[in-house]
Scaffold this motif. Sequence first.
Motif, short mmCIF file in Angstrom:
data_model
loop_
_atom_site.label_atom_id
_atom_site.label_comp_id
_atom_site.label_asym_id
_atom_site.label_seq_id
_atom_site.Cartn_x
_atom_site.Cartn_y
_atom_site.Cartn_z
N ASN A 151 13.41 -12.47 18.83
CA ASN A 151 13.13 -11.08 18.44
C ASN A 151 14.05 -10.62 17.32
O ASN A 151 13.62 -9.91 16.40
N LEU A 152 15.31 -11.01 17.39
CA LEU A 152 16.24 -10.67 16.32
C LEU A 152 15.80 -11.30 15.01
O LEU A 152 15.83 -10.65 13.95
N ASP A 153 15.37 -12.55 15.06
CA ASP A 153 14.86 -13.23 13.86
C ASP A 153 13.66 -12.50 13.28
O ASP A 153 13.55 -12.35 12.06
N LYS A 154 12.77 -12.01 14.12
CA LYS A 154 11.61 -11.25 13.64
C LYS A 154 12.05 -9.98 12.94
O LYS A 154 11.51 -9.62 11.89
N GLN A 155 13.02 -9.29 13.51
CA GLN A 155 13.51 -8.05 12.89
C GLN A 155 14.16 -8.35 11.54
O GLN A 155 13.98 -7.60 10.58
N MET A 156 14.91 -9.44 11.46
CA MET A 156 15.55 -9.79 10.19
C MET A 156 14.50 -10.13 9.14
O MET A 156 14.63 -9.74 7.98
N THR A 157 13.43 -10.80 9.55
CA THR A 157 12.35 -11.12 8.62
C THR A 157 11.70 -9.85 8.10
O THR A 157 11.42 -9.72 6.90
N ARG A 158 11.47 -8.89 8.98
CA ARG A 158 10.88 -7.60 8.56
C ARG A 158 11.80 -6.89 7.57
O ARG A 158 11.33 -6.33 6.58
#
Length: 56
Positions: A44-51
């Motif tokens: 989930n943290l990786d998804k937020q960083m991608t966004r």
Amino acid sequence: MTAALARRGSGTAAGQSSDALAELEAISPLLANAFGVQSTQVRNLDKQMTRLRGSS
């Protein structure tokens, strides 16, 4: 208090996104060590960083 938090509210939206990204990148290894690289928390943290990378 981190430098990014100290500057909160004093920059542009792009600057705030960069600050948020820096904060997430700083805690990512901590979560990976605590929960594992493939954990829900790290994914989930990786998804937020991608966004955030896409918005800056």
